[in-house]
Design an enzyme around this catalytic site. Structure first.
Site, mmCIF file in Angstrom:
data_model
loop_
_atom_site.group_PDB
_atom_site.id
_atom_site.type_symbol
_atom_site.label_atom_id
_atom_site.label_comp_id
_atom_site.label_asym_id
_atom_site.label_seq_id
_atom_site.Cartn_x
_atom_site.Cartn_y
_atom_site.Cartn_z
ATOM 1 N N GLY A 34 0.842 -1.204 0.000
ATOM 2 C CA GLY A 34 0.000 0.000 0.000
ATOM 3 C C GLY A 34 0.869 1.243 0.000
ATOM 4 C CG ASN A 35 -0.136 4.676 -1.569
ATOM 5 O OD1 ASN A 35 -0.833 5.522 -1.033
ATOM 6 N ND2 ASN A 35 -0.509 4.019 -2.678
#
Ligand code: C5P
Length: 406
Positions: A215-216
Site C-alpha cells: 500500500g502507500n
C-alpha cells in the site's frame, strides 16, 4: 446537508402580524447551519421583540442608524448598514409589507432596513404578507414588478385565513416553505448543477497473502475534499475510494469503497460513460503481486521475493475512451516536474493535470496543505500558493466551472 449551511443570511422584518413567525424562521435557518443577522423596521417591533430575535439568531438586532442602547445621541454608535448589506450572502425581507415593498421599489430610504437593502449586493428574496385586497392592488403589483426587474425574487404569499378575518391570498408563506423555496432556488443556481463528477481517492491495497498487502501513505483527504467541494457546488458525485479513515454522508455523494487497483478500475469504468468530469486523485499502486498466496506466507527462508506485475492505469484507460468527459489527473513528481507532467497530459489524454512536488514542504501525503501547479493541455502553467487541501479542491473545481461557463 442544507445548501444554506455556512451561508450568511440577513433577515429584514417589516411591520406585519406575520412578523411573529420570524422567530421560527430564524430557528430553521440556524438549524440549517446558516448565520443569521436581523434588521427590523421600527413598526415590526410591535409584533415581535428584538430580544427574541437576538436570542435566536445569537447576534445583535438592528433597527435604527445608531445604537439605541447608548444614553445620549452624542455617544451613540453608528450602525453600519453598508457593512451589513455586504456581509450577507443573501437577504430576505419577511414579512414584506406593502409599505416596505413600495419603499424598496422606489429607493425610499427612511429606515435602517431599506438602507441595508439598498447596500446589499447579494440575491434578495421577499415574502409579501398583507390582506387580500392589498395584495392585488395595482400599486402592490407595481412594486412586485419593479423588484423583480431589479432581480429580487418573490416568495409568493399563500392563501388562507388572514388577520383581518377575511380569507384569501396574502398570508406570508409558512417558514418551512420559505426555507424550502430558498434552498431550492439556491440549489438551482449552483454552478455545477446538473453535472456528474467521478472522483477517485485514497490508496489502493494490493494483497500479498490473506493478511499482508502493498500500500502507500495516501490519506485520501485530497480526493474527499474535491468530492465535497463539487457536491456543495451542485454536482452529483461518485467517489470511488480506496481504504481511508474518511466517511461521508453528503446527500450528493455516492461513496464506493474499493480495496485494490482492479476494483477501483472496475468501479470507475462502471460510471465513466455517464459522467461529465473525472478527477483521479487516488494514489493507485503501480504494481501488485502476480499471485496472491492463499495462506499466510511463513517466514522460513532468509530471503523472500515477490514477483510483481503492473496494475491497470485507471486514468490512462479513461483517457483512451474519453468522449465528452473533462479529465483531470494528478502528478507527484520529484524531478523535471513540469516536463514530466506535460508528457503525462499527452500520454493519458488529459485536459488538466494537478502537479504536486514532494520537494515543496507542506505538500503531499498525510498533511493538511498542498502546493500545486495546474498545467492544462494547451500548456498553460499556473502555479498556486501553499494552501489547505480544501482550498486546493476549490481551485480545481473552479477550473471545471470555468471550463463549462467560458
Ligand atoms: O503515472 P502516474 O502514476 O504518475 O499518474 C498519476 C495519476 O494517474 C493520478 O491522477 C493517479 O490517480 C492516476 N493513476 C491511475 N491508475 C494507476 C496509476 C495512476 O489512475 N494505476
Amino acid at each position: 446537508m442544507s445548501v444554506l449551511s455556512g451561508k450568511k443570511i440577513l433577515l429584514g422584518i417589516s411591520g406585519g402580524i406575520a412578523a411573529y413567525k420570524t422567530a421560527h424562521l430564524v430557528r430553521l435557518f440556524i438549524k440549517a447551519g446558516a448565520h443569521v443577522r436581523v434588521v427590523m423596521t421600527p413598526a415590526s417591533k410591535d409584533f415581535i421583540t428584538p430580544l427574541t430575535l437576538s436570542t435566536l439568531s445569537k447576534n445583535p438586532v438592528y433597527s435604527s442608524f445608531y445604537n439605541e442602547d447608548e444614553q445620549t445621541v452624542d455617544n451613540a454608535m453608528w450602525n453600519n448598514h453598508v457593512e451589513l448589506g455586504l456581509w450577507a450572502d443573501l437577504m430576505l425581507i419577511a414579512p414584506a409589507t406593502a409599505n416596505t415593498l413600495s419603499k424598496m421599489a422606489n429607493g425610499n430610504c427612511d429606515n435602517f432596513l431599506i438602507a441595508c437593502y439598498l447596500s446589499a449586493k447579494c440575491p434578495v428574496y421577499f415574502a409579501p404578507a398583507m390582506d387580500l385586497d392589498m395584495y392585488k392592488h395595482p400599486s402592490t403589483l407595481a412594486s412586485f414588478h419593479s423588484l423583480q426587474q431589479f432581480g429580487n425574487i418573490i416568495i409568493p404569499a399563500e392563501s388562507g385565513e388572514l388577520a383581518s378575518g377575511l380569507s384569501g391570498e396574502g398570508r406570508m408563506a409558512e417558514p418551512e416553505n420559505i426555507l424550502a423555496f430558498i434552498e431550492q432556488d439556491l440549489s438551482s443556481r449552483l454552478p455545477l448543477k446538473g453535472k456528474k463528477i467521478l472522483v477517485t481517492a485514497g490508496p489502493t491495497f494490493e494483497a500479498i497473502d490473506p493478511v499482508r498487502f502493498i500500500g502507500n501513505h495516501s490519506s485520501g483527504k485530497m480526493g474527499f475534499d474535491i468530492a465535497i467541494c463539487a457536491a456543495d457546488l451542485g454536482a452529483q458525485v461518485v467517489l470511488v475510494s480506496g481504504p481511508t479513515q474518511f466517511e461521508t454522508n453528503h446527500a450528493h455523494i455516492q461513496l464506493i469503497k474499493v480495496i485494490s487497483a482492479q476494483e477501483m478500475y472496475q468501479a470507475c469504468h462502471e460510471f465513466y460513460s455517464s459522467v461529465d468530469v473525472a478527477i483521479c486523485a487516488a494514489a493507485v499502486a503501480d504494481y501488485r503481486p502476480k499471485t496472491i498466496a492463499r495462506q499466510k506466507i511463513k517466514k522460513n527462508a532468509s530471503e523472500f521475493h515477490i514477483e510483481l506485475e503492473k496494475t491497470p492505469d485507471i486514468l490512462a484507460s479513461l483517457g483512451k475512451i474519453k468522449q465528452h468527459q473533462f479529465l483531470i489527473g494528478f502528478a507527484l513528481e520529484t524531478e523535471n516536474e513540469i516536463e514530466n507532467a506535460q508528457l503525462k497530459i499527452q500520454k493519458k489524454n488529459l485536459d488538466l493535470i494537478v502537479l504536486n512536488s514532494l520537494r515543496d514542504p507542506g505538500s503531499g501525503f498525510g498533511v493538511a496543505t498542498n502546493q500545486v501547479t495546474f498545467i492544462d493541455k494547451q500548456n498553460n502553467i499556473e502555479p498556486k500558493p501553499l494552501q489547505s487541501k480544501e482550498l486546493v479542491a476549490l481551485d480545481i473545481i473552479n477550473k471545471i466551472i470555468a471550463h463549462y461557463h467560458a
